[in-house]
Each structure stands twice: as C-alpha cells, then as structure tokens.
Motif scaffolding. Structure first.
Motif, PDB file in Angstrom:
ATOM      1  N   VAL A   7      36.276  65.486  57.034  1.00 30.13           N
ATOM      2  CA  VAL A   7      36.246  64.581  55.891  1.00 30.13           C
ATOM      3  C   VAL A   7      35.494  65.273  54.763  1.00 30.13           C
ATOM      4  CG1 VAL A   7      35.420  62.344  55.072  1.00 30.13           C
ATOM      5  CG2 VAL A   7      36.337  62.555  57.380  1.00 30.13           C
ATOM      6  N   CYS A   8      36.019  65.164  53.541  1.00 31.84           N
ATOM      7  CA  CYS A   8      35.377  65.774  52.375  1.00 31.84           C
ATOM      8  C   CYS A   8      33.970  65.223  52.198  1.00 31.84           C
ATOM      9  CB  CYS A   8      36.214  65.505  51.131  1.00 31.84           C
ATOM     10  SG  CYS A   8      35.482  66.167  49.612  1.00 31.84           S
ATOM     11  N   THR A   9      32.990  66.110  52.066  1.00 27.14           N
ATOM     12  CA  THR A   9      31.605  65.697  51.906  1.00 27.14           C
ATOM     13  C   THR A   9      31.307  65.225  50.478  1.00 27.14           C
ATOM     14  OG1 THR A   9      30.925  67.974  51.455  1.00 27.14           O
ATOM     15  CG2 THR A   9      30.776  67.203  53.737  1.00 27.14           C
ATOM     16  N   LYS A  10      32.223  65.458  49.545  1.00 27.24           N
ATOM     17  CA  LYS A  10      32.023  65.025  48.152  1.00 27.24           C
ATOM     18  C   LYS A  10      32.605  63.647  47.884  1.00 27.24           C
ATOM     19  CE  LYS A  10      29.929  68.712  46.810  1.00 27.24           C
ATOM     20  NZ  LYS A  10      28.505  68.682  46.563  1.00 27.24           N
ATOM     21  N   CYS A  11      33.839  63.389  48.365  1.00 27.30           N
ATOM     22  CA  CYS A  11      34.507  62.128  48.025  1.00 27.30           C
ATOM     23  C   CYS A  11      34.988  61.335  49.239  1.00 27.30           C
ATOM     24  CB  CYS A  11      35.680  62.382  47.083  1.00 27.30           C
ATOM     25  SG  CYS A  11      37.149  63.098  47.879  1.00 27.30           S
ATOM     26  N   GLU A  62      42.323  67.126  49.888  1.00 28.28           N
ATOM     27  CA  GLU A  62      43.617  66.841  49.269  1.00 28.28           C
ATOM     28  C   GLU A  62      43.476  65.947  48.045  1.00 28.28           C
ATOM     29  OE1 GLU A  62      45.958  65.218  52.461  1.00 28.28           O
ATOM     30  OE2 GLU A  62      46.186  67.178  53.429  1.00 28.28           O
ATOM     31  N   TYR A  63      42.327  65.273  47.904  1.00 26.25           N
ATOM     32  CA  TYR A  63      42.123  64.365  46.773  1.00 26.25           C
ATOM     33  C   TYR A  63      41.416  65.049  45.600  1.00 26.25           C
ATOM     34  CZ  TYR A  63      40.654  60.390  43.986  1.00 26.25           C
ATOM     35  OH  TYR A  63      40.446  59.526  42.947  1.00 26.25           O
ATOM     36  N   CYS A  64      40.209  65.596  45.858  1.00 25.60           N
ATOM     37  CA  CYS A  64      39.416  66.154  44.749  1.00 25.60           C
ATOM     38  C   CYS A  64      39.469  67.676  44.652  1.00 25.60           C
ATOM     39  CB  CYS A  64      37.965  65.682  44.840  1.00 25.60           C
ATOM     40  SG  CYS A  64      36.979  66.446  46.166  1.00 25.60           S
ATOM     41  N   GLY A  65      40.002  68.355  45.689  1.00 26.53           N
ATOM     42  CA  GLY A  65      40.135  69.814  45.644  1.00 26.53           C
ATOM     43  C   GLY A  65      38.900  70.580  46.081  1.00 26.53           C
ATOM     44  N   PHE A  66      37.825  69.888  46.478  1.00 28.46           N
ATOM     45  CA  PHE A  66      36.603  70.560  46.909  1.00 28.46           C
ATOM     46  C   PHE A  66      36.889  71.451  48.113  1.00 28.46           C
ATOM     47  CE2 PHE A  66      32.639  70.586  49.470  1.00 28.46           C
ATOM     48  CZ  PHE A  66      31.796  71.186  48.554  1.00 28.46           C
ATOM     49  N   GLU A  68      35.298  73.559  51.373  1.00 39.21           N
ATOM     50  CA  GLU A  68      34.145  73.654  52.261  1.00 39.21           C
ATOM     51  C   GLU A  68      34.441  74.752  53.275  1.00 39.21           C
ATOM     52  OE1 GLU A  68      30.925  70.731  54.305  1.00 39.21           O
ATOM     53  OE2 GLU A  68      32.679  69.893  53.353  1.00 39.21           O
ATOM     54  N   HIS A  69      33.522  75.710  53.391  1.00 40.21           N
ATOM     55  CA  HIS A  69      33.711  76.885  54.232  1.00 40.21           C
ATOM     56  C   HIS A  69      32.892  76.776  55.522  1.00 40.21           C
ATOM     57  CE1 HIS A  69      35.495  78.730  50.717  1.00 40.21           C
ATOM     58  NE2 HIS A  69      34.420  78.407  50.042  1.00 40.21           N
ATOM     59  N   TYR A  70      33.488  77.227  56.626  1.00 39.66           N
ATOM     60  CA  TYR A  70      32.820  77.274  57.922  1.00 39.66           C
ATOM     61  C   TYR A  70      33.053  78.647  58.540  1.00 39.66           C
ATOM     62  CZ  TYR A  70      32.590  72.195  57.597  1.00 39.66           C
ATOM     63  OH  TYR A  70      32.325  70.917  57.194  1.00 39.66           O
ATOM     64  N   ALA A  71      32.066  79.115  59.286  1.00 40.72           N
ATOM     65  CA  ALA A  71      32.192  80.369  60.034  1.00 40.72           C
ATOM     66  C   ALA A  71      31.915  80.040  61.490  1.00 40.72           C
ATOM     67  CB  ALA A  71      31.230  81.412  59.501  1.00 40.72           C
ATOM     68  N   PRO A  72      32.903  79.453  62.186  1.00 39.78           N
ATOM     69  CA  PRO A  72      32.674  79.048  63.574  1.00 39.78           C
ATOM     70  C   PRO A  72      32.447  80.238  64.483  1.00 39.78           C
ATOM     71  CG  PRO A  72      34.967  78.724  62.970  1.00 39.78           C
ATOM     72  CD  PRO A  72      34.256  79.192  61.750  1.00 39.78           C
TER      73      PRO A  72
END
Length: 74
Positions: A7-11, A62-66, A68-72
């Motif tokens: 889930v987007c952490t911004k919106c 898909e909504y705001c375009g933010f 978020e990067h992860y390095a699992p």
C-alpha cells in the motif's frame, strides 16, 4: 522477489511492482543497493568489489505515482 501487495505510504493507494533500470555501455541492468558509502577508483568508477549487493525492487502507486524502493534479502 515474490509478488506482494504494498500500500502506498503517501496516499494509501494500490501499488504495482516494477524496477529501476540501470544501464551500462553494453546492456540494461536492474539497479542494486550496495552496502557502505560510495568510494571511487583511480579512474573515477565506483568501487563495489567485496561489498554486499542486493537487487532493488520498486513499487509505484497507481494513484499518485510515488515510488518506494526495497532491497529484499538477508
């Protein structure tokens, strides 16, 4: 990395998995996270030998375009 819902952490919108392309002179690569501060070689390249490397997975809202990067990895 297995497909997962983020889930987007911004919106709070729905995100989709992707990656950031990193290019060399001869091929397209997936961006990598490298442990430690960047150090330069004598010729100006970045030293990476002997350092931990992890491929970066990027999620795009898909909504705001933010992004978020992860390095699992462990």
């Amino acid at each position: 990395m297995s497909e997962r819902s983020v889930v987007c952490t911004k919106c709070g919108g729905k995100t989709e998995e992707g990656f950031i392309q990193d290019c060399s002179h001869t091929m397209a690569l997936v961006a990598q996270w490298i442990k430690g501060k960047p150090e330069k070689t004598f010729f100006g390249a970045t030293k990476t030998e002997g350092k931990r490397h992890l491929e970066v997975v990027t999620y795009r809202c898909e909504y705001c375009g933010f992004l978020e990067h992860y390095a699992p990895g462990r």
